[in-house]
Every structure is written in C-alpha cells, then in structure tokens.
Design an enzyme around this catalytic site. Structure first.
Site, mmCIF file in Angstrom:
data_model
loop_
_atom_site.group_PDB
_atom_site.id
_atom_site.type_symbol
_atom_site.label_atom_id
_atom_site.label_comp_id
_atom_site.label_asym_id
_atom_site.label_seq_id
_atom_site.Cartn_x
_atom_site.Cartn_y
_atom_site.Cartn_z
ATOM 1 N N ARG A 139 0.712 7.242 3.885
ATOM 2 C CA ARG A 139 0.829 6.282 2.802
ATOM 3 C C ARG A 139 0.129 6.765 1.530
ATOM 4 O O ARG A 139 -0.676 6.065 0.913
ATOM 5 C CB ARG A 139 0.263 4.927 3.199
ATOM 6 C CG ARG A 139 0.844 3.847 2.296
ATOM 7 C CD ARG A 139 0.506 2.460 2.736
ATOM 8 N NE ARG A 139 1.190 1.525 1.886
ATOM 9 C CZ ARG A 139 1.800 0.439 2.295
ATOM 10 N NH1 ARG A 139 1.820 0.138 3.562
ATOM 11 N NH2 ARG A 139 2.386 -0.366 1.458
ATOM 12 N N CYS A 140 0.423 8.000 1.158
ATOM 13 C CA CYS A 140 -0.111 8.489 -0.115
ATOM 14 C C CYS A 140 0.769 9.636 -0.561
ATOM 15 O O CYS A 140 1.593 10.127 0.183
ATOM 16 C CB CYS A 140 -1.550 8.963 0.020
ATOM 17 S SG CYS A 140 -1.778 10.424 1.016
ATOM 18 N N GLU A 144 1.687 3.235 -2.492
ATOM 19 C CA GLU A 144 0.617 4.025 -1.885
ATOM 20 C C GLU A 144 -0.721 3.847 -2.587
ATOM 21 O O GLU A 144 -1.772 4.114 -2.007
ATOM 22 C CB GLU A 144 1.050 5.485 -1.846
ATOM 23 C CG GLU A 144 2.241 5.636 -0.901
ATOM 24 C CD GLU A 144 2.961 6.949 -0.999
ATOM 25 O OE1 GLU A 144 2.786 7.618 -2.033
ATOM 26 O OE2 GLU A 144 3.675 7.305 -0.070
ATOM 27 N N GLN A 190 12.359 9.849 7.229
ATOM 28 C CA GLN A 190 12.172 9.445 5.840
ATOM 29 C C GLN A 190 12.933 10.366 4.890
ATOM 30 O O GLN A 190 12.932 10.144 3.686
ATOM 31 C CB GLN A 190 10.680 9.457 5.489
ATOM 32 C CG GLN A 190 9.852 8.476 6.311
ATOM 33 C CD GLN A 190 8.367 8.530 6.039
ATOM 34 O OE1 GLN A 190 7.575 8.575 6.961
ATOM 35 N NE2 GLN A 190 7.962 8.510 4.777
#
Lengths: 803, 161
Positions: A384-385, A757, A237
């Site tokens: 996912r945050c 998110e 990522q």
C-alpha cells in the site's frame, strides 16, 4: 422543442461527475454475494493443484518420491523441477532482473519454497497427495540476518549465480550481495556535513511485513489444445504485464494469451508479482489439456508470496543550531530474501526511496541501498505505497524528530523551518525529483489548530511532571510527501515496457458509453470514479457509463494498479481520451447547428451557439449523429483511445497527528486521537477518498503496532497464520478524523494526484513518532516497530518508567 | 472416502447431498451448491469471510463440517434479500460505503444481520465488539460501524412483518 431549459447546475448535478460523493456502482453485486473472484470460477473438467513446500529454509534436495501420491485415486500428475527442465520453465525471470526458481532446482532457499506440484480431481485429494509426496533434504546452514549474509565466510546462498560478478544493477561485491544503488551527490552531502555545527544519526529497522489481502493469491489456467489458446483468470494487479510475461515464458503468442483479473479481494501490492503457483498451474493446464485451479491458503500466502519492507536504515542529518537542515545521508541494507523479486520500475532497484528528503528543503543529500540475499521468501513489494516510499518517509520523519529532540525544538516548529515553501514549487530536490506542487505550511497550521496543539503539549508536560501518572502521553506529528503515479516512461519501465496507462472510450449511438482501462480495481472503486471523470468531461451521466478493466482481450494495454498510479496515470488517460471525443463531437455539433466550431460554447452536457441558449446539441444528440450521418469527411462513430505517458510523477502530501496514552503497567498503547489531513489535488469522489484514507490508516496502524514476520535462527517463520500475524479488528482499530486541502497537480489533466496509499505511508511514522514521543523526556530518540504491548513494556522497563 | 447423506435447508430450499464426512461447510456451499458469496480467507476461523447463519447462529463455515448441518437451516448472503428487496444491512453497507474490495462483505453482512437480532439497538462499542470476529482489510471499519447503525435504525423504524 420545449422553451424551458433545465438550468446548468441541475444538469451538472444529474451527471454525478467529478467532486460528487457518488455511491459505488460495484456494490450491488458484492452485497448480494454475486462478486466474481478467482476462486468463484468453475470451468468444465477443471482440476485442482496443490503445492509441496519445503519445511526447511536452506537445503539440498536429495530425493523426491512421487509414487505414494500418484497411487491415490483422482491424482493426475506430480511435477517437480526435473519435469519443468525440458520446457526451461524450472526458473523464471523476476521483475528485478534476477531469476527465481519456479520449483526448487536441487536446492531450497527458504521455508515454504515450492518443491513440487500435484494435480487432482478436487482440492481435498490434491491436499492428500501433496502430503504423500516424500522429499528428502540435506540441511545447509541458514542465513537470516542480512549483515551476517555479507560476512566473508557466510554460506553461499545462490549457487546458481556462482562466478557472476555483476547483476542487473551493477557489480556484485560478495556472493550474497545483489546490488548497491546510489542516488544524490555524496561529495556535496559530505561537504555539508563537514561544515555543519550539528549532526545527528539514527539506526532503525523497518521490519519485514506482509500486505495480507483478505483474498489470497490464485488462478484458474485453461489451455485449449485445439485452438492453442491460453486463458488464465488470476489475482493480478497487472494483468497486461502478466500476459506479456506468460507469453515470453510459455512461447504461446501474446495474441493467444488472455489474462483476466476478475474481482480482486484486495491487493495492497501482494498481487503485483508473478508467483510460481501461477506458472505451475499454467504449465499443468498445458500438459494435461484441462483447466487447473490453484488457490493458496493463508499460511502459504504469508509465507511465500511477496513481503514488504525489511530495510535496515542508518540516517544522518546535518543542521544549523537553529534546526535548519543542511544535509542528509542514508545507508540501507535491504533484505531481499532468496531471489531478488522486488516489484520496482526496472531502473530503480530500491524503488523511489530517494524521495527520502521528504517535505523539506535540503540542499545536499545522498543515499545508498545495498540489496542482500538471505534464506527468506522473495518479495519486496510496495505494501500500500509507491515503491519503497513508505521506508523513505519513515526515515526522514524519524530523522527530523531526532534532530528536533537534539536541539530541543518543538516538532512542529522544526518542520515549519524546513518545509519547501509554496513559492519554491515546482521544486527540484537534491535527489533530482521535480515536486509538482505543494503548500505545506497552511496544512500544518490547519492540523495544529484542529487539535489545539499547544493544549496537548501542555497536557503532556503536566503528565510528565506527575511521577504517579499511570500513563505516558505521546504526540506524533508527521508531514509527508509521497511520489506516486509511476511513471514517466523516460524513467520508469517494467521489463522494458514503459509505465504509461491507457483508456478507450466508446460512446454508443444512444448516448451511453463504455470505457476500458489498463488498470484493475481491487476495491478502489474505479467503476464509480472513472465514470465520474468521463461524466464531467463529456456531459454524459455517470450512471450510463460502464467501466471495464482486467480482461486483456478487451482492455487496452496498461501497467496496472499499484503505487497509487490509477488516478495519476489512467485517470489522465481517461481525460485525454474524452477530450479527443470532445473535439470530434464539437465538429459534429457545429455541422448540426450550421455554425463554425468557434461559435460554439460547451456547457455541462451540450454545445450551444454562443448567445442563444435555445440552439444547442447535447452529447447524446451528437452521438446519434456520429453513427447516423456524420459530416462529410469525418469518419463515423464516436470513440477514442489514449495512451498516457505522464510528464512527471505527482506528489500528494499530508499532515498527520496522533495522540497516544501508554499504560505504564502493561505497555498497552491507546490511540486517543488520530487526525489526518491529506492533499491529493483534485478530489474526484470525496466519499471514496475518505474510505481509502480510513483503510490506509488502519493498515498503517497494523504495521506500526503489531505486524512483523519474525524468523528463528533456522529460518522458521514464527507467525504465518492470522492467529499470529496482526490484522486489527474493529475493536482495536482507532477512530479516524480526516481533513483535506486541495493543491492540484499542474501537469495532470484534471489536477488529481492519487490518494489511497498516502494514509499508509503517512500514518506509520506518525504512530511511531507518538510512541517515541512518550519516551522523549527520558532521552529516547527512537524505538523500532512494531509497538506491541510487550515490546513497549520492555521499553518502559528499560527506562525505569514501568509501574 | 465413504460419503454420508445429509439434508440441509439452505436459504429456504431443502438440499439433499452425499458428502464426505470431512467436507467443510464452506466447500459444501461453494462447490456443491454453487453459492459462492461466502469466501475463504484464512481457514482458521479468524477472518470471518465465510460467516453464515446455521439455525440462527453465526458460524464460520471454514471450520464447520457439512455433516454437522444435517437437518439444519442455513442462510447465506444469497438468502439475505427478501424477494428482491435488500435487507437493511445490505442497504446500510451500500449507503454508508461499508465495503471496498467486497471480499469480506458477505460474511460481514451475515454477522451484522445476526448481531442486530442479538442486540437491536447497539452502542458503537457494542457494534465493534459484536463484529470483531470479521476482519476487513480495506475500510478501517469506521463505515462498517455506520452501516450497522444505519441498519439498526432502519430495522427499528420498520420492524419485520
């Protein structure tokens, strides 16, 4: 020239710019099997790597015998820490200021830790050879519970840190202690608590979970010994950060390292870190002079790559008798596993956990997070945050509910009483964050109206009054504020590199364009949405704008995609780069139309002479001129680069409501309804936003209702396949209702805040609140996740509600 | 390891190859035939990213041996479109935003196309059950359901010649 000029609104529609639910540009290749993921890459002469892993969680390596493995035809090498030592590559720095073993150096610290690698002609032979490597261990006592890890006589886990009384984040008070990090004002919080008539407290454990993208991690490393160049295709990522780290570790100059993140099969934080497998494949390629592929399997992915959460939290609120919150105190024991490899901005060992005052106007607050070593895999990524924001939102939303129950105030009403009011923005929290914008009260009312909240509460009261009801009904309500878009480089860096992001746009002579960014899409649809920003800024149809990311040799340097930072940071860089082009284009247009720049108006796709619609030059006209005959004194070409260092974070928010029906006989929880209102500021592509929200809600559902990584006392991970680790299917997944308000960010060039998110961050406490609310009438204030049928049934039994 | 000669018709083309008996169908397709559409997500039959058609049946090719396919007809996502015209499920996934990262998509498409042969006019619950052997981490399935509904409508309007 034709006298008929196409109306501006038609021209605008043809651009498919900001606000349009444009279908995705990336889909054509994916629906025809022509994606290009790391495991799809095949290079001439490529070898395959497999990893020998520890079966035990803590032990000394007595002996490693490679002979049987090396005797297998097709095996090229077996490497251990001893082989990496001369290269000083047996340990590597982590993003959190610690070191992590690349291959276990004399000791293993967690089950499935990397002990040796084998390189072979194909993946079957490599797997055979990994089985054939003999490793003898002397078992050591295992520490799984982070509270046990801090006992005075707890086993020493990190012998390599012996005598180190301070770490990257201050003093270490115990041999298994990593750091203690504080934020806020303890004295002010203590004073608020001393004066407050009402105090509540709650302990909660946010379980260890794993992001589990459908594609596991892997890479293809290819070192060219003639040119001295290293190319690595990798599931990352953050490819630019990987390039910097690989250069620092390997000694290959950064100009000769090329990192490519091709198509990525989901990341969710799992693909931020730099894993031993990547380093080993790169070393193997350098040593053998041939390309080496490493693709982990699912068990390896869940067992050894970065986990998330594992926060043991104690929250306290001080309040008035009518529910006005006066103070917040939080203490956390954070289980970081064997190496501190959290992926947070360097200055923040607990990420942005100090957003834990949430959507509420709280005058005094303090939090303290203690990081601890245990015999578990390292990690601590943002699943996912944004960094530790999920934990923070969970904490404050739970505490507000606990307070509401204590005071017998409705859970919507207590939020109304404590929300930061619209006129208070920009609002500085007790932890020092400046919330950019928000408008919480109307969003709350919109959701309550949409679901007819009073009717739901009336139904719940009736259900509770009926002792024969086969189900319990719970209503979860959450009002969350996120902090995303890390971040301002004065606060945020990774290994010293500021967390800016970048964009380069080139307009071609015929008016089409290519743009490259420092981020990398993993399903978010950057190739579609980024082009929409440029289309609106420059009046070029998004259809002819190519977006490329992920190749460090072509894209400008950026920090990558995680923490919902792509739109807040790279999205801003795109707008700013486009505006540089726009400014130059205006000069060229003025020259072409023989007027001064101030006589020009911009309209959708053209500069026109004020007062005369027939005199105009489109951006395509300007582009040709820029390459054909630019005005004297202006350099040819039409391109720009912008590195955007955001002045602040952005603060998206939302109001979520969930209704559950719990079967009193089985403990099964049915999600009857889930209503999600999100405010992410300016909406670039509503279709993609909705898709991101569906996905985030589903991942939140998975975390709240089923995901956990349980360990036994010996440190065995008891669920590391998809048989045991809960990924919901279409059958379990609820149907989602989505809604929105729009409160633009005042500091972002297009007012966007980031969205993907929020649904994960916001939904987890909502599901949890709904389940707890079903038990509230018998005095239950909290139940730890996950809410599997068995665990809920145990709660039903414990409170005499089972039938 | 001794190899065995197999003949498999893949996307309409006869392929003859000598393979190790232990070679998994997914590796045969991806490594031997360079058909990299189908993916490996779990190796345990749970995720369905490797789903292909074998003689008209949805098969998880990560737990199916290549030698089991000797004489069989195999269709992968690469064989779904007909002479450049997208299959209705491909069009449905595109139009209804039924994919994000794209990793599960080839398996989803193969399952969806087969499911709609089994049940050309499914209810939403039937779609959810019929697709439950395929996991997606990105979409939350809601748009996948819509995509399958789109394809069902399209196939019913214009039945294959």
């Amino acid at each position: 020239m034709s006298a008929v000029i196409q109306p501006a609104d038609e021209r605008e529609a043809s651009l498919a710019g900001i606000g349009v639910s444009r279908l995705r540009k990336e889909d054509a290749r994916f629906i025809q099997g022509k994606g290009n993921y790391v495991d799809d890459i095949k290079l001439p002469g490529m070898l395959h790597m497999d990893i020998v892993r520890s079966p035990i969680a803590h032990g000394r390596i007595k002996r490693i015998n490679k002979e049987a493995a090396l005797a297998i035809p097709g095996v090229h090498a077996v490497l251990t820490a001893d082989d990496l030592k001369p290269l000083k590559l047996h340990w590597m720095p982590t993003l959190a200021g610690d070191v992590a073993a690349v291959l276990a150096d004399e000791k293993v610290h967690f089950q499935m830790q990397e002990v040796a690698i084998v390189i072979a002609d194909d993946r079957y032979i490599a797997a055979d050879a990994a089985e054939a490597v003999e490793v003898e261990y002397e078992e050591l006592p295992v520490v799984i519970d982070p509270y046990d890890a801090l006992l005075p006589d707890a086993p020493v886990l990190r012998e390599d840190l012996a005598g180190k009384t301070s770490g990257a984040h201050g003093p270490r008070e115990h041999h298994n202690h990593i750091f203690t990090w504080d934020a806020g004002d303890l004295a002010a919080a203590d004073a608020a608590f001393a004066a407050a008539p009402i105090k509540v407290e709650q302990h909660m454990h946010y379980p260890r979970v794993h992001p589990c993208p459908l594609e596991t991690c892997g890479c293809v490393a290819s070192f060219d010994p003639i040119r001295g160049e290293l190319t690595t295709y990798i599931t990352s990522q953050a490819p630019h950060v990987v390039r910097t780290v690989v250069s620092m570790l390997s000694g290959v100059p950064e100009s000769k390292v090329r990192i490519v993140s091709p198509d990525i099969g989901g990341g969710f934080g799992n693909k931020v870190g730099i894993y031993p497998g990547y380093v080993c494949a790169i070393v193997a390629s350098i040593v053998l002079g041939r390309p080496v592929k490493w693709i982990e399997d699912r068990i390896e992915n869940i067992s050894s790559t970065a986990f998330a959460r594992d926060y043991h939290m104690d929250g306290q609120l001080a309040a008035t008798e009518d529910g006005k919150i006066l103070g917040l105190k939080v203490n956390v024991v954070a289980d970081h596993g064997a190496f501190d490899a959290c992926a947070d901005p360097t200055k923040f060992p607990a990420g942005l956990f100090h957003i834990c005052s949430g959507s509420y106007d709280i005058a005094a607050a303090h939090c303290s997070v203690k990081g601890v070593y245990t015999n578990k895999a390292p990690g601590g990524v943002a699943y996912r945050c944004s960094f530790r924001v999920t934990e923070a939102v969970y904490l404050i939303e739970r505490m507000v509910d606990v307070l509401a129950q204590r005071l017998n105030i409705d859970k919507a009403e207590i939020r109304r009483r404590n929300f930061i009011r619209k006129e208070q923005f920009p609002y500085t929290s007790a932890f020092g964050f400046e919330y950019d914008s928000g408008d919480y009260h109307p969003a709350l009312e919109k959701v309550l109206d949409a679901v007819d909240y009073p009717a739901l509460r009336a139904e719940q009261a009736a259900r509770r009054a009926d002792p024969n009801s086969p189900t319990l009904m719970g209503i979860g309500l959450v009002s969350f504020t996120e902090i995303v878009g890390a971040g301002p480089s004065k606060m945020c860096d990774i290994l010293g590199v500021g967390m800016f992001d970048s964009c380069e746009i080139r307009i071609h002579p015929t008016g089409s364009a290519i743009a490259r960014m420092g981020t990398i899409t993993q399903g978010q649809g950057h190739q579609t949405t980024y082009a929409q920003i440029i289309a609106t800024e420059l009046g070029i149809p998004s259809e002819v704008i190519q977006v490329e990311e992920g190749d460090t040799s072509t894209a400008p340097y950026g920090l990558g995609t995680y923490g919902s930072r792509s739109t807040p940071v790279a999205g801003a860089a795109i707008a700013m780069a486009a505006r540089k082009i726009h400014a130059k284009a205006r000069k060229i247009a003025a020259h072409m139309l023989e007027v001064s720049e101030s006589d020009l108006d911009w309209e959708v796709d053209r500069f026109k002479v004020r007062g005369d619609d027939s005199k105009f030059k489109t951006m395509a006209d300007v582009a040709w001129q820029a390459y054909h005959q630019p005005p004297a004194g202006l350099e040819p070409g039409l391109e720009a680069v912008h590195y955007y260092d955001p002045p602040n974070f952005t603060f998206p928010f939302g109001i979520y409501l969930c209704v559950v029906d719990i079967d009193r006989a089985t403990g099964e929880t049915k999600i009857r309804r889930f209503y999600a209102l999100d405010d992410c500021g300016t909406r670039i592509n509503p279709m993609i936003i909705e898709g991101q929200i569906h996905g985030g809600l589903t991942e939140g559902f998975a975390v709240a209702m089923g995901q956990q990584m349980p360990f036994d006392a010996q440190g065995n991970l008891l669920g590391n396949t998809l048989m045991d680790y809960f990924l919901p299917t279409a059958v379990e997944t609820p149907k989602w209702e989505t809604d929105y308000t729009v409160t633009p960010s005042p500091h972002h060039p297009i007012g966007a805040k980031g969205v993907a998110e929020s649904p994960h961050v916001g939904s987890i406490p909502t599901f949890n609140a709904a389940v707890v609310d079903a038990f509230a009438h018998v005095g239950v204030t909290h139940l730890d996740m996950p809410h599997t049928a068995f665990r809920v049934w145990q709660a039903l039994k414990a409170h005499n509600l089972a039938i | 390891m001794a190899k065995k000669l197999i003949s498999v018709t893949v996307n309409g083309k006869l392929e003859e190859r000598a393979v190790e008996p232990r070679t998994l169908l997914i590796h045969f397709l991806r490594e031997e035939l360079n058909l990299t559409g189908a993916h490996i997500g779990c190796e345990t039959s749970h995720c369905g990213a490797c789903t292909v058609d074998v003689d008209g049946v949805s098969v998880k090719s990560c737990t199916h041996l290549a030698v089991q396919c000797d004489g069989a007809h195999v269709t992968t996502v690469e064989g779904l479109a007909n002479k450049g015209v997208l299959h209705a499920v491909q069009e449905g996934f595109y139009k209804e935003h039924g994919l994000q990262c794209g990793f599960c998509t080839p398996g989803m498409l193969m399952r969806a196309s087969n499911f709609l042969k089994e049940n050309p006019n499914p209810s939403e619950d039937e779609i959810r059950m019929g697709m439950s052997g395929n996991l997606c981490r990105c979409t939350g399935y809601q748009n996948i359901v819509k995509a399958v509904q789109y394809a069902a409508r399209k196939l019913q309007e214009a039945p294959a010649a």
